[in-house]
Design an enzyme around this catalytic site. Structure first.
Site, short mmCIF file in Angstrom:
data_model
loop_
_atom_site.label_atom_id
_atom_site.label_comp_id
_atom_site.label_asym_id
_atom_site.label_seq_id
_atom_site.Cartn_x
_atom_site.Cartn_y
_atom_site.Cartn_z
CG ASN A 153 -0.34 -0.23 2.51
OD1 ASN A 153 0.71 -0.86 2.62
ND2 ASN A 153 -0.94 0.30 3.55
N GLY A 229 2.13 -5.62 7.57
CA GLY A 229 1.12 -6.29 6.76
C GLY A 229 -0.07 -6.69 7.58
CD GLU A 251 1.93 -0.78 11.14
OE1 GLU A 251 0.80 -0.91 11.67
OE2 GLU A 251 2.10 -0.50 9.95
CG LEU A 252 0.63 -6.96 12.90
CD1 LEU A 252 0.22 -8.06 13.87
CD2 LEU A 252 1.37 -7.52 11.71
N GLY A 253 -2.64 -4.70 11.24
CA GLY A 253 -3.84 -4.02 10.76
C GLY A 253 -4.39 -3.00 11.74
CB CYS A 285 -2.05 0.07 8.64
SG CYS A 285 -0.73 1.28 8.93
CD GLU A 379 -6.65 -3.44 8.23
OE1 GLU A 379 -5.84 -2.50 8.19
OE2 GLU A 379 -6.31 -4.63 8.37
CG PHE A 381 -6.46 -2.47 3.41
CD1 PHE A 381 -6.04 -1.99 4.64
CD2 PHE A 381 -5.52 -2.56 2.40
CE1 PHE A 381 -4.72 -1.61 4.86
CE2 PHE A 381 -4.20 -2.17 2.60
CZ PHE A 381 -3.80 -1.70 3.83
#
Length: 484
Positions: A153, A229, A251-253, A285, A379, A381
């Site tokens: 992204n 991701g 580092e996630l959603g 995110c 989430e 997106f």
């Protein structure tokens, strides 16, 4: 020849130089499906020799003087500046970025390099007290080889924010970008550091599938894994890294909330909400995924937000002046539409959007939701703004915290009320009188709960903690006396 001419990287990956690969894949423009080139794909079998070479090169790189490492990072920042227009073109065409987002991302990359250029001169430890007649030091040393797995992204900056500090602190790096953005998230970074004077073997570019990512995590030389991701993939990486006793920075959603307090300026709040939900088609995110609006303002806010959504054009950002570009691929487009249609079937109402538009999705506003509907809990997106109302700040805090995620929250309105609300919110970031999307190279970045393992990126403290190990060192003037 241009800086990113495919004659350099076409059909190749970079591991101690650009190497032809028997496995290749097309680089595709999501807005049109056109082929932009062909990138060489690494396999899982390519990872172990790359990791071994990285470990070898890392020793010499770590021994390089701080000023020399700083000079490479400064030169990288200068090269990003010199080649910004070409890099932005790739972000527009390969990642589906609108032009303003591409410029913003390139600017972040420039700032990241200049910020990290200060890390080699940053204090690398502290002097401790000791009961014995000796010097006692806690010193920071490079972790060794760092594996970086980056998403599609914000492909450039979300890879670079781990690559740049890791290199600055004396590590070698294996970079595995998302294969859908292998050029803007991989080739660009490799070419920049190649031209900036980084020694061969220190940075390896390994585009590939999940098997390559697993091999990066499992390579014995890799001591730290930095992953950005989805939460499900992050859980799997964290579990595997834990079994191997490796540190994993995840580092996630996020399903981030924007709270509009009573008395807030509705027009300005709707503008903030639209930016938070629709920037880069909601594929961030930190995207505003939940709008909590005080019951006294909810109707006016919803109408204003829907008007903003209706005015946003969807199209091909490489050929048109549009506000929203394509989603990254057809699968993501259909997933977003499925969440919207499932929520409408469950009783939500469309105030705007809700339609596929070519390779993109119309900016969407949903009302009449309950908090168990997929558009509220997941989430998404995508460019979808679900709106619910609240009556008290206690209720707002409960709704905000009633999520598995905890990445970013925005609060709009009276600062005193917002400060009190902020103290009750579980989130890695809180922005008062701003929406949820914000990032600066010198600021700590990360989330709590299912959004990740905390602030592991940004600023000297977080970067030094993330990419170095602490070693205790003692020094005596003479050999100590012992009773044996």
């Amino acid at each position: 020849m241009t800086f990113l001419d495919s004659a350099v990287w076409g059909g190749k990956f970079c591991s101690d130089g650009w190497r032809h690969s028997p496995a290749r894949q097309p680089v595709t423009e999501p807005a049109t499906g056109d082929r932009l080139g062909t990138v060489g794909v690494a396999t899982a079998e390519d990872v172990d020799p790359a990791a071994a070479r990285a470990a070898e090169a890392q020793r010499a790189w770590a021994a390089t003087s701080p000023q020399r490492r700083a000079a490479v990072l400064r030169r990288a920042g200068e090269l990003f500046t010199e080649h910004a227009a070409e890099i932005e073109d790739w972000l527009v065409r390969e990642a589906g970025s609108v032009r303003s987002k591409a410029g913003f991302e390139t600017g972040l990359a420039i700032g990241e390099c200049f910020e990290c250029a200060a890390l080699p001169a940053h204090p690398q430890g502290e002097v401790l007290t000791s009961e014995d007649a000796r010097w006692s030091l806690a010193r920071r040393r490079p972790a060794g080889v760092v594996g970086v797995i980056a998403p599609f992204n914000f492909p450039l900056v979300l890879g670079l924010r781990s690559v740049a500090p890791a290199l600055a602190l004396g590590n070698a790096v294996l970079l595995k970008p998302d294969p859908r953005t292998a050029v803007s998230g991989g080739v660009v970074i490799a070419r920049i550091f190649e031209e900036a004077g980084l020694p061969a073997g220190v940075l390896h570019l390994l585009p590939g599938d999940g098997a390559v990512g697993r091999a990066v995590v499992e390579a014995p030389e890799v001591r730290v894994v930095s992953f950005t991701g989805s939460t499900p993939v992050g859980r799997a990486i964290g579990e595997r890294a834990g079994r191997l006793l490796k540190r994993a920075h995840l580092e996630l959603g996020g399903n981030n909330a924007l709270v509009v307090l009573p008395g807030a300026d509705v027009a300005r709040a709707a503008s903030a909400g639209a930016f938070g939900s629709y920037l880069h088609q909601g594929q961030i995110c930190m995207t505003t995924g939940r709008h909590l609006v005080h019951e006294s303002l909810v109707d006016e806010y919803t109408a204003a937000l829907a008007a903003k959504a209706d005015a946003l054009r969807v199209g091909d950002p490489a050929r048109e002046d549009v506000a929203l570009g394509p989603l990254i691929d057809r699968g993501q487009l259909e997933r977003v539409h499925g969440i919207v249609t499932d929520s409408v079937a469950a009783g939500a109402k469309l105030a705007a959007g809700g339609e596929i538009d070519g390779a993109g999705y119309r900016a969407t506003v949903l009302t009449g939701l309950t908090t168990d509907m997929p558009a509220w809990r997941e989430e998404i997106f995508g460019p979808v703004a679900p709106v619910v109302s609240f009556s008290t700040t206690e209720e707002a805090a409960r709704i905000v915290n009633d999520s598995e995620y905890g990445l970013s929250v925005g609060i709009l309105g009276d600062v005193g009320t917002a400060m009190r609300l902020a103290d009750r919110i579980d989130s890695g970031k809180v922005h008062i009188n701003e929406q949820t999307v914000s990032d600066e190279p010198n600021a700590p970045f990360g989330g709590v709960k299912a959004s990740g393992t905390g602030s592991r990126f940004g600023g000297p403290a977080a970067n030094v903690e993330a990419f170095t190990e602490t070693q205790w060192l003692t020094v005596r003037p003479d050999i100590a006396d012992y009773p044996f």
